[in-house]
Design a protein around this motif. Structure first.
Motif, PDB file in Angstrom:
ATOM      1  N   LEU A  42      -3.712  13.510 -25.841  1.00 59.74           N
ATOM      2  CA  LEU A  42      -2.534  13.409 -24.979  1.00 59.74           C
ATOM      3  C   LEU A  42      -2.207  14.752 -24.262  1.00 59.74           C
ATOM      4  O   LEU A  42      -1.012  14.806 -23.755  1.00 59.74           O
ATOM      5  CB  LEU A  42      -1.442  12.757 -25.491  1.00 59.74           C
ATOM      6  CG  LEU A  42      -1.743  11.275 -25.804  1.00 59.74           C
ATOM      7  CD1 LEU A  42      -0.572  10.795 -26.627  1.00 59.74           C
ATOM      8  CD2 LEU A  42      -2.342  10.317 -24.615  1.00 59.74           C
ATOM      9  N   GLU A  43      -3.066  15.911 -24.391  1.00 65.39           N
ATOM     10  CA  GLU A  43      -2.698  17.008 -23.556  1.00 65.39           C
ATOM     11  C   GLU A  43      -2.297  16.961 -22.130  1.00 65.39           C
ATOM     12  O   GLU A  43      -3.486  16.312 -21.563  1.00 65.39           O
ATOM     13  CB  GLU A  43      -3.637  18.100 -23.834  1.00 65.39           C
ATOM     14  CG  GLU A  43      -3.966  18.264 -25.356  1.00 65.39           C
ATOM     15  CD  GLU A  43      -4.626  17.526 -26.026  1.00 65.39           C
ATOM     16  OE1 GLU A  43      -5.290  16.611 -25.525  1.00 65.39           O
ATOM     17  OE2 GLU A  43      -4.765  17.619 -27.308  1.00 65.39           O
ATOM     18  N   ARG A  97      -6.691  14.211 -19.232  1.00 67.52           N
ATOM     19  CA  ARG A  97      -7.736  13.458 -19.363  1.00 67.52           C
ATOM     20  C   ARG A  97      -7.065  11.893 -20.204  1.00 67.52           C
ATOM     21  O   ARG A  97      -6.424  12.002 -21.261  1.00 67.52           O
ATOM     22  CB  ARG A  97      -8.839  13.792 -20.449  1.00 67.52           C
ATOM     23  CG  ARG A  97     -10.009  12.817 -20.593  1.00 67.52           C
ATOM     24  CD  ARG A  97     -11.265  13.778 -21.235  1.00 67.52           C
ATOM     25  NE  ARG A  97     -12.376  12.848 -21.279  1.00 67.52           N
ATOM     26  CZ  ARG A  97     -13.212  12.750 -20.309  1.00 67.52           C
ATOM     27  NH1 ARG A  97     -12.945  13.578 -19.145  1.00 67.52           N
ATOM     28  NH2 ARG A  97     -14.400  11.998 -20.232  1.00 67.52           N
ATOM     29  N   VAL A  98      -7.318  10.927 -19.269  1.00 67.38           N
ATOM     30  CA  VAL A  98      -6.911   9.778 -19.911  1.00 67.38           C
ATOM     31  C   VAL A  98      -7.944   8.748 -19.964  1.00 67.38           C
ATOM     32  O   VAL A  98      -8.663   8.382 -19.114  1.00 67.38           O
ATOM     33  CB  VAL A  98      -5.787   9.002 -18.834  1.00 67.38           C
ATOM     34  CG1 VAL A  98      -5.277   7.683 -19.483  1.00 67.38           C
ATOM     35  CG2 VAL A  98      -4.426   9.878 -18.528  1.00 67.38           C
ATOM     36  N   GLY A  99      -8.174   8.448 -21.445  1.00 69.05           N
ATOM     37  CA  GLY A  99      -9.472   7.753 -21.621  1.00 69.05           C
ATOM     38  C   GLY A  99     -10.826   8.376 -21.144  1.00 69.05           C
ATOM     39  O   GLY A  99     -10.865   9.689 -21.498  1.00 69.05           O
ATOM     40  N   GLU A 100     -11.437   7.727 -20.376  1.00 70.34           N
ATOM     41  CA  GLU A 100     -13.008   8.551 -19.752  1.00 70.34           C
ATOM     42  C   GLU A 100     -12.589   9.149 -18.536  1.00 70.34           C
ATOM     43  O   GLU A 100     -13.233   9.545 -17.761  1.00 70.34           O
ATOM     44  CB  GLU A 100     -13.704   7.309 -19.595  1.00 70.34           C
ATOM     45  CG  GLU A 100     -14.224   6.748 -20.835  1.00 70.34           C
ATOM     46  CD  GLU A 100     -14.868   8.017 -21.829  1.00 70.34           C
ATOM     47  OE1 GLU A 100     -15.606   8.720 -21.468  1.00 70.34           O
ATOM     48  OE2 GLU A 100     -14.512   7.686 -23.116  1.00 70.34           O
ATOM     49  N   LEU A 101     -11.227   9.050 -17.911  1.00 67.47           N
ATOM     50  CA  LEU A 101     -10.739   9.442 -16.567  1.00 67.47           C
ATOM     51  C   LEU A 101     -10.040  10.994 -16.794  1.00 67.47           C
ATOM     52  O   LEU A 101      -9.220  11.131 -17.430  1.00 67.47           O
ATOM     53  CB  LEU A 101      -9.867   8.383 -15.903  1.00 67.47           C
ATOM     54  CG  LEU A 101      -9.434   8.826 -14.564  1.00 67.47           C
ATOM     55  CD1 LEU A 101     -10.502   8.944 -13.830  1.00 67.47           C
ATOM     56  CD2 LEU A 101      -8.241   7.890 -13.955  1.00 67.47           C
ATOM     57  N   THR A 102     -10.549  11.883 -15.784  1.00 66.00           N
ATOM     58  CA  THR A 102      -9.940  13.067 -15.748  1.00 66.00           C
ATOM     59  C   THR A 102      -9.201  13.108 -14.445  1.00 66.00           C
ATOM     60  O   THR A 102      -9.731  12.927 -13.438  1.00 66.00           O
ATOM     61  CB  THR A 102     -10.848  14.127 -15.653  1.00 66.00           C
ATOM     62  OG1 THR A 102     -11.729  14.416 -16.647  1.00 66.00           O
ATOM     63  CG2 THR A 102     -10.244  15.633 -15.444  1.00 66.00           C
ATOM     64  N   GLU A 122      -3.396   2.337 -21.085  1.00 65.93           N
ATOM     65  CA  GLU A 122      -4.350   3.300 -20.625  1.00 65.93           C
ATOM     66  C   GLU A 122      -4.247   4.647 -21.451  1.00 65.93           C
ATOM     67  O   GLU A 122      -5.195   5.258 -21.365  1.00 65.93           O
ATOM     68  CB  GLU A 122      -3.609   3.765 -19.170  1.00 65.93           C
ATOM     69  CG  GLU A 122      -4.023   2.879 -17.901  1.00 65.93           C
ATOM     70  CD  GLU A 122      -3.180   2.836 -16.756  1.00 65.93           C
ATOM     71  OE1 GLU A 122      -3.699   2.468 -15.791  1.00 65.93           O
ATOM     72  OE2 GLU A 122      -1.983   3.424 -16.757  1.00 65.93           O
ATOM     73  N   LEU A 123      -3.243   4.707 -22.171  1.00 67.51           N
ATOM     74  CA  LEU A 123      -2.884   5.851 -23.037  1.00 67.51           C
ATOM     75  C   LEU A 123      -3.523   5.396 -24.548  1.00 67.51           C
ATOM     76  O   LEU A 123      -3.449   6.356 -25.577  1.00 67.51           O
ATOM     77  CB  LEU A 123      -1.604   6.422 -23.399  1.00 67.51           C
ATOM     78  CG  LEU A 123      -0.823   6.902 -21.858  1.00 67.51           C
ATOM     79  CD1 LEU A 123       0.554   7.018 -22.099  1.00 67.51           C
ATOM     80  CD2 LEU A 123      -1.213   8.118 -21.260  1.00 67.51           C
ATOM     81  N   ALA A 146       3.205  13.398 -26.726  1.00 65.29           N
ATOM     82  CA  ALA A 146       3.057  13.230 -28.067  1.00 65.29           C
ATOM     83  C   ALA A 146       3.972  13.754 -28.868  1.00 65.29           C
ATOM     84  O   ALA A 146       4.495  12.953 -29.986  1.00 65.29           O
ATOM     85  CB  ALA A 146       1.895  14.396 -28.274  1.00 65.29           C
ATOM     86  N   ALA A 147       4.731  14.827 -28.492  1.00 66.44           N
ATOM     87  CA  ALA A 147       5.993  15.308 -29.077  1.00 66.44           C
ATOM     88  C   ALA A 147       7.162  14.171 -29.405  1.00 66.44           C
ATOM     89  O   ALA A 147       7.912  13.862 -30.097  1.00 66.44           O
ATOM     90  CB  ALA A 147       6.600  16.661 -28.462  1.00 66.44           C
ATOM     91  N   HIS A 148       7.305  13.518 -28.051  1.00 67.23           N
ATOM     92  CA  HIS A 148       8.433  12.579 -27.765  1.00 67.23           C
ATOM     93  C   HIS A 148       8.158  11.292 -28.753  1.00 67.23           C
ATOM     94  O   HIS A 148       9.048  10.739 -29.273  1.00 67.23           O
ATOM     95  CB  HIS A 148       8.613  11.977 -26.298  1.00 67.23           C
ATOM     96  CG  HIS A 148       9.253  11.141 -26.097  1.00 67.23           C
ATOM     97  ND1 HIS A 148      10.902  11.362 -26.078  1.00 67.23           N
ATOM     98  CD2 HIS A 148       9.341   9.733 -25.915  1.00 67.23           C
ATOM     99  CE1 HIS A 148      11.214  10.045 -25.780  1.00 67.23           C
ATOM    100  NE2 HIS A 148      10.329   9.260 -25.896  1.00 67.23           N
ATOM    101  N   LEU A 149       7.076  10.878 -28.802  1.00 72.69           N
ATOM    102  CA  LEU A 149       6.688   9.715 -29.497  1.00 72.69           C
ATOM    103  C   LEU A 149       6.118   9.946 -30.850  1.00 72.69           C
ATOM    104  O   LEU A 149       5.733   8.979 -31.518  1.00 72.69           O
ATOM    105  CB  LEU A 149       5.421   9.094 -28.857  1.00 72.69           C
ATOM    106  CG  LEU A 149       5.938   8.500 -27.336  1.00 72.69           C
ATOM    107  CD1 LEU A 149       4.510   7.976 -26.803  1.00 72.69           C
ATOM    108  CD2 LEU A 149       6.914   7.651 -27.438  1.00 72.69           C
TER     109      LEU A 149
END
Length: 790
Positions: A42-43, A97-102, A122-123, A146-149
């Motif tokens: 999730l960067e 990068r979300v899944g296979e999509l940049t 999607e995430l 990532a930090a929020h969740l």
């Protein structure tokens, strides 16, 4: 049980990696069914807020959003239906990068878009793809998602056995994990909430045995528009529960955390007193799912001023539900006896998390703690003032914690290892059990949540689980195996099976449980034993005969186009007795279709009574005592009149042979002739010990007789008369012809019989043969009323 790994780790100082944790779950008896890893990769995804939305000039379903990403404002084209100004949602920046999509800068229908607002699916966080993942209003814009969740995380799904209801909560799992790793467990600190509201509702326990403890509390001036905290929402989501509203979320969260289900009523719809009782005939209740249920004495209900308002432990009522307009809440937590709720949800066609826990057993000490915990969370998120907890309790009906004795020698006997006393005591202390030493072991008192600890073997199982099955050495059992002696004075079951298989039968194995109606159709219901907890209505009583089950198997085979069916079974039948049930082993068979397998050497013929009689006689011949058995005309309830025989041995009935009665065939929905037999195995298998005897070296002599006698006289009586008269000289009797017809009259038959005569010490002369023939004729005349023909 599905839960967040991070949630569990927040309760314990775990220093092991995920693989070790999962392996330990399996080793302590909690099978890991699945692991879903969340938040990896999730960067570049941050918390963002939509500042404004405008309609896309070239597309009706797209919006052009101005999005605050913290350090910059971006223009994003979005098609989510819930995109709106003020909404906080995840934003994948360019390069993420979300899944296979940049994510790249792009133009959508001619409008620049510098990123992507994302849904939970999607995430990879949830299956919901209906719109953007809506984040709480207190989320910090620009913070990494990532930090929020609290990511990365993993959703672990355990396949718990039904006896471990204590592990249907994170706290219960934490205790087991702490004991397994030898870690200290610190109970969740739950402090009483300050009370400022004096309103209370009286509670009356009419069914105290079903509900020995009921706690309730008023909470006034609750802000129903308040949102659930982000951390709570995420823990619910990762535990497989969908966030709904603050009150529902809090009650679900406390149930997952402590294992105690709760329910919230709109307090303004209640008058009091609150009651717990059994339902009454004629009462109805509309549930939260808007389904109306007819009540009866099997269902436990919560009442308000006498009217049912909820199904206890199952589901709340529609009329007293909390809504967006609710201001005052009455929060309920109670202990219900497992027996009072077992099977009720299944009967109503529902499955609720509360029923799942109550049916298996919930700690009777939890209701007050759960109320305090839920009240604290509600007041923290939605404000309001809490009243005193009202508690009604009948201590006599609460589950009692009974000490279970455990012997050192028994541990060594069952596990094959010797453990130090300190290790055993550490294990029980880690599992929150109270231990007292005795001369030969310990007295162990389990906590209230452990409904599965009742006997010494339960405690030894806990020792093995926590000590580690992998630390118990593999040792093959020793000792010589004694070969059982096969008695020569009985026909073995193997011989019975082989004989019937040799005659074209197939062995069947049917249920020992049958439907009561099935036995009634066969008129075999007398003495049937009803099961206390049947698997189904079709398997509700123990069979009193093998025939109903094996006949149903025959019909099933015929319906699958098997034309010639010959089945047998050896099994036990059951009947009620003065004390323990009576068990008898029997052998039974059924035949239908052709008398012989299809072939060219003989014409097709349907099987008949005498074909099956021959099969039975071949079984009885294994005893080498054919003369002991006789077939006597008799009636059995399931047999066709005129085609029934009782099989006797030394005058005692040992079985029956018959064509099935037409009424039985109609009950089977079968229109072909079926023939059946059933014999008591213990009665037909005794035989004389085989003795070796030399074969005669001298030739045999045959004399044939043709006699007339009454058609009512069976051949068995004819053969017995001849054998008794002639004695040992008679080697065999052969019936080679039988005639009935108009020439003889309807009541007379003619039999042609061959007498095989042989002596072991000399050659028989004609005079010897004639003498034997005369003895036979005289015996037939005097015993059977026969006369020679011609």
């Amino acid at each position: 049980m599905k839960f967040s790994e991070n949630w569990l780790r927040s309760r314990l100082p775990l220093q092991v990696d995920q693989a070790t944790l999962l392996e330990r779950f399996d080793m302590i008896g909690h099978e890991v069914e699945s692991v879903e890893r969340l938040g990896e990769g999730l960067e570049g995804v941050v918390v963002a807020q939509i500042v404004s939305c405008a309609k896309h000039p070239q597309a009706d379903r797209l919006q052009v959003c101005e999005v605050d990403a913290g350090s910059e404002r971006l223009q994003i084209v979005c098609g989510a239906p819930n995109a709106r100004a003020g909404l906080k949602a995840p934003l994948a920046k360019i390069g993420a990068r979300v899944g296979e999509l940049t994510i790249k800068a792009a133009k959508l229908r001619g409008v620049d878009s510098s990123g992507m607002l994302c849904s939970a699916r999607e995430l990879g966080l949830d299956a919901d793809a209906s719109g953007l993942l809506e984040l709480p209003a207190d989320g910090v814009v620009g913070q990494a998602l990532a930090a929020h969740l609290g990511l990365p995380d993993a959703v672990i799904d355990l396949g718990l056995t039904p006896n471990r209801a204590d592990c249907l909560s994170v706290e219960g799992l934490a205790i087991d994990v702490a004991a397994a790793f030898g870690l200290p467990y610190k109970p969740l600190a739950i402090e009483p909430v300050p009370t400022h509201d004096g309103r209370v509702l009286a509670v009356e326990l009419e069914s105290a045995a079903d509900c020995p403890r009921y706690c309730g509390r008023f909470i006034a001036d609750v802000d129903m528009q308040a949102c659930s905290p982000a951390w709570l929402v995420e823990r619910l989501r990762r535990s497989g529960l969908r966030p709904i509203s603050l009150l529902v979320d809090v009650t679900n969260y406390v149930m997952l955390e402590l294992g105690q289900p709760l329910h919230a009523f709109d307090a303004d719809t209640l008058q009091g007193p609150i009651g717990v009782r059994r339902g009454r005939a004629g009462e109805t209740l509309m549930l939260l799912d808007e389904r109306e249920v007819k009540l009866d004495g099997e269902l436990l209900v919560i009442t308000d001023a006498g009217r049912p308002v909820a199904l206890a432990g199952l589901m709340g009522g529609f009329d007293t539900r909390v809504t967006g307009a609710t201001r005052n809440v009455f929060l309920e937590a109670a202990h219900f006896a497992p027996a009072a709720l077992a099977g009720r949800a299944r009967r109503l066609g529902m499955h609720t998390d509360a029923a799942h826990r109550f049916e298996r057993g919930v700690d009777a000490d939890l209701p007050r703690l759960a109320l305090e915990r839920a009240t604290s969370l509600i007041l923290e998120a939605a404000g309001g003032t809490a009243g005193e907890i009202v508690e009604a309790v009948e201590a006599a009906h609460l589950p009692r914690r009974t000490a279970v004795p455990l012997r050192r020698s028994r541990i060594a006997r069952l596990l094959g290892i010797t453990l130090d006393d300190a290790e055993v005591e550490r294990i029980f202390a880690g599992l929150d059990m109270r231990v007292e030493r005795t001369a030969d072991g310990w007295q162990v008192t389990p906590p209230g949540r452990r409904f599965d600890i009742a006997i010494e073997e339960d405690l030894i199982e806990e020792v093995a689980r926590i000590h580690g099955y992998d630390r118990i050495p593999d040792r093959a059992p020793g000792g010589a195996l004694a070969t059982p002696a096969l008695p020569e004075n009985r026909v073995s079951r193997v011989a019975l099976r082989e004989q019937l298989v040799a005659r074209g039968f197939h062995e069947a194995i049917t249920y020992a449980f049958v439907a009561p109606a099935q036995l009634e159709d066969w008129q075999l219901a007398d003495g049937a034993i009803a099961l206390a907890n049947p698997l189904s209505a079709e398997l509700a009583v123990m069979r009193t005969s093998l025939l109903p089950g094996i006949a149903a198997a025959l019909v099933g085979n015929r319906r699958r186009q098997v034309q010639r069916v010959r089945l047998f079974e050896i099994g036990r039948v059951f009947a009620s007795g003065s004390g323990a049930p009576i068990e008898v082993e029997r052998i039974a068979g059924v035949v239908c279709g052709a008398a012989a397998a299809e072939q060219w050497g003989q014409p097709w013929r349907e099987v008949d009574f005498f074909d099956l009689k021959g099969d039975v006689e071949s079984l009885l011949a294994l005893t080498n005592s054919r003369e002991d058995f006789s077939f006597v005309t008799a009636n059995v309830p399931w047999g066709h009149p005129g085609q029934c025989a009782a099989i006797k041995r030394a005058g005692q009935v040992v079985g029956h042979l018959a064509a099935l009665h037409p009424q039985v065939c109609r009950a089977l929905d079968f229109d072909r002739a079926v023939f059946a037999f059933e014999l008591d195995v213990d009665a037909i298998t005794p035989r004389p010990v085989p003795l070796a005897r030399a074969l005669s070296r001298f030739p045999s002599v045959r004399r044939d007789l043709s006699i007339e006698l009454s058609a009512a006289v069976p051949f068995a009586a004819v053969e017995a008369a001849i054998r008794d008269a002639v004695g040992e000289t008679l080697a065999d009797v052969v019936l080679f012809d039988r005639y009935v017809g108009e020439k003889l009259g309807g009541e007379v038959k003619s039999l042609a019989i061959g007498l095989i005569l042989q002596d072991c010490y000399r050659t028989l002369t004609d005079e010897d043969a004639d003498r034997c023939t005369s003895l036979a004729v005289a015996a037939l005349q005097s015993t059977c009323g026969a006369k020679l023909r011609g």
